[in-house]
Design a protein around this motif. Structure first.
Motif, PDB file in Angstrom:
ATOM      1  N   ILE A  74      41.637  -5.352 -29.943  1.00  0.00           N
ATOM      2  CA  ILE A  74      41.796  -6.589 -30.522  1.00  0.00           C
ATOM      3  C   ILE A  74      42.270  -6.909 -29.363  1.00  0.00           C
ATOM      4  CG2 ILE A  74      43.861  -7.620 -32.003  1.00  0.00           C
ATOM      5  CD1 ILE A  74      43.829  -5.193 -33.651  1.00  0.00           C
ATOM      6  N   ARG A  77      39.842  -8.663 -27.469  1.00  0.00           N
ATOM      7  CA  ARG A  77      38.761 -10.229 -28.280  1.00  0.00           C
ATOM      8  C   ARG A  77      39.428 -10.683 -28.321  1.00  0.00           C
ATOM      9  NH1 ARG A  77      39.113  -7.697 -33.888  1.00  0.00           N
ATOM     10  NH2 ARG A  77      38.276  -5.436 -32.677  1.00  0.00           N
ATOM     11  N   GLN A  78      41.100 -11.184 -28.625  1.00  0.00           N
ATOM     12  CA  GLN A  78      41.477 -12.331 -28.600  1.00  0.00           C
ATOM     13  C   GLN A  78      41.130 -13.270 -27.222  1.00  0.00           C
ATOM     14  OE1 GLN A  78      45.517 -10.452 -29.851  1.00  0.00           O
ATOM     15  NE2 GLN A  78      45.491 -11.969 -31.596  1.00  0.00           N
ATOM     16  N   PHE A  87      39.619 -19.550 -31.615  1.00  0.00           N
ATOM     17  CA  PHE A  87      40.932 -19.153 -31.924  1.00  0.00           C
ATOM     18  C   PHE A  87      41.140 -18.333 -33.156  1.00  0.00           C
ATOM     19  CE2 PHE A  87      40.453 -23.030 -30.317  1.00  0.00           C
ATOM     20  CZ  PHE A  87      40.853 -23.531 -28.893  1.00  0.00           C
ATOM     21  N   ILE A  88      42.404 -17.175 -33.185  1.00  0.00           N
ATOM     22  CA  ILE A  88      42.364 -16.315 -33.772  1.00  0.00           C
ATOM     23  C   ILE A  88      43.554 -16.780 -34.769  1.00  0.00           C
ATOM     24  CG2 ILE A  88      43.021 -14.193 -35.246  1.00  0.00           C
ATOM     25  CD1 ILE A  88      41.595 -12.824 -32.161  1.00  0.00           C
ATOM     26  N   THR A  89      43.395 -17.710 -35.962  1.00  0.00           N
ATOM     27  CA  THR A  89      44.121 -18.523 -36.248  1.00  0.00           C
ATOM     28  C   THR A  89      44.407 -18.232 -37.921  1.00  0.00           C
ATOM     29  OG1 THR A  89      43.191 -20.853 -35.946  1.00  0.00           O
ATOM     30  CG2 THR A  89      45.308 -19.867 -34.139  1.00  0.00           C
ATOM     31  N   THR A  93      42.175 -13.566 -41.121  1.00  0.00           N
ATOM     32  CA  THR A  93      41.943 -13.148 -40.566  1.00  0.00           C
ATOM     33  C   THR A  93      43.126 -12.171 -39.318  1.00  0.00           C
ATOM     34  OG1 THR A  93      39.921 -14.152 -39.183  1.00  0.00           O
ATOM     35  CG2 THR A  93      41.634 -12.690 -37.748  1.00  0.00           C
ATOM     36  N   SER A  94      44.344 -13.004 -39.488  1.00  0.00           N
ATOM     37  CA  SER A  94      45.551 -12.309 -39.727  1.00  0.00           C
ATOM     38  C   SER A  94      46.089 -10.836 -40.931  1.00  0.00           C
ATOM     39  CB  SER A  94      46.460 -13.194 -39.598  1.00  0.00           C
ATOM     40  OG  SER A  94      46.073 -13.640 -38.347  1.00  0.00           O
ATOM     41  N   THR A 139      50.261 -10.517 -25.920  1.00  0.00           N
ATOM     42  CA  THR A 139      50.839 -11.552 -26.085  1.00  0.00           C
ATOM     43  C   THR A 139      51.011 -12.502 -24.451  1.00  0.00           C
ATOM     44  OG1 THR A 139      51.343 -10.949 -27.932  1.00  0.00           O
ATOM     45  CG2 THR A 139      52.585 -12.905 -26.905  1.00  0.00           C
ATOM     46  N   TYR A 142      47.639 -13.456 -23.021  1.00  0.00           N
ATOM     47  CA  TYR A 142      47.019 -14.809 -24.390  1.00  0.00           C
ATOM     48  C   TYR A 142      47.903 -16.039 -24.227  1.00  0.00           C
ATOM     49  CZ  TYR A 142      45.122 -16.252 -28.546  1.00  0.00           C
ATOM     50  OH  TYR A 142      44.664 -17.035 -29.903  1.00  0.00           O
TER      51      TYR A 142
END
Length: 211
Positions: A74, A77-78, A87-89, A93-94, A139, A142
């Motif tokens: 994960i 992928r981010q 973006f995973i926003t 998805t979360s 994190t 990211y």
């Protein structure tokens, strides 16, 4: 393909070891009692596992390794999405990721209970902390990448990121610590994910125009 006698014996031994560890915890568990549960001699156990710690790791290791690999996947992928400025926003998805994590926990609930509540004294005692450290590192990577791309207004101190990630895990793993039912966990996650996402969105305020 049929299962061999040795494989069946090992499976029985692992099941009996899990029961012993669940009842007494790693430190108080006894190989002699595990052997009695399995209908074996203590010496016979050593043909499969050279000591109690290796036996414990065999019980919890497969599920632990799987969840670690999924978290690494994960995180990768981010970062990959960031390079294409995606973006995973999305909250959906979360929520999906969180529920997948919860699904896996409940498929292996005893293992997570062992890791969280019964692993003191074993080599796996620090496994959950290692997951947290992995998440802290990913994190930070990211956030650093977002800063590099000009997508964040401000950075965060490393110690703050560490504290936030640790709190996230504490809140998520409360489903195991409190031994929630599956229904209780689903209700809890449906409330927790929007709460956590809102907090991270507030902290990681994005700029209006990427570089």
């Amino acid at each position: 393909m049929s299962t061999s006698k040795a494989e069946l014996t090992e499976q029985r031994l692992l099941a009996c070891a899990k029961a012993e560890f669940m009842e007494k915890g790693y430190a108080a568990a006894n190989l002699r009692f595990i052997a009695q549960r399995a209908g074996m001699t203590t010496g016979a156990i050593y043909r499969y596992f050279s000591n109690k710690d290796i036996l414990f790791e065999a019980v919890v290791g497969p599920a632990a390794n799987h969840i670690q690999s999924k978290l690494e996947e994960i995180a990768g992928r981010q970062l990959e999405l960031l390079t294409t400025k995606e973006f995973i926003t999305d909250l959906t998805t979360s929520e999906t990721v969180a529920h997948q994590f919860v699904d896996y926990i409940y498929e292996n609930f005893d293992v997570f209970d062992l890791l969280l509540n019964h692993s003191a004294g074993s080599s796996m005692e620090g496994f959950i902390n290692s997951l947290i450290e992995l998440d802290i590192t990913s994190t930070q990577a990211y956030i650093d990448k977002m800063l590099q791309l000009g997508l964040l207004k401000n950075s965060l101190p490393v110690r703050v990121i560490a504290l936030l990630v640790k709190q996230n895990y504490k809140q998520l793993l409360e489903i195991v610590t409190s031994k929630m039912t599956r229904a209780e966990a689903n209700e809890y996650i449906n409330l927790l994910v929007p709460f956590l996402c809102a907090g991270w969105r507030t902290i990681l305020e994005r700029t209006d125009t990427p570089r």
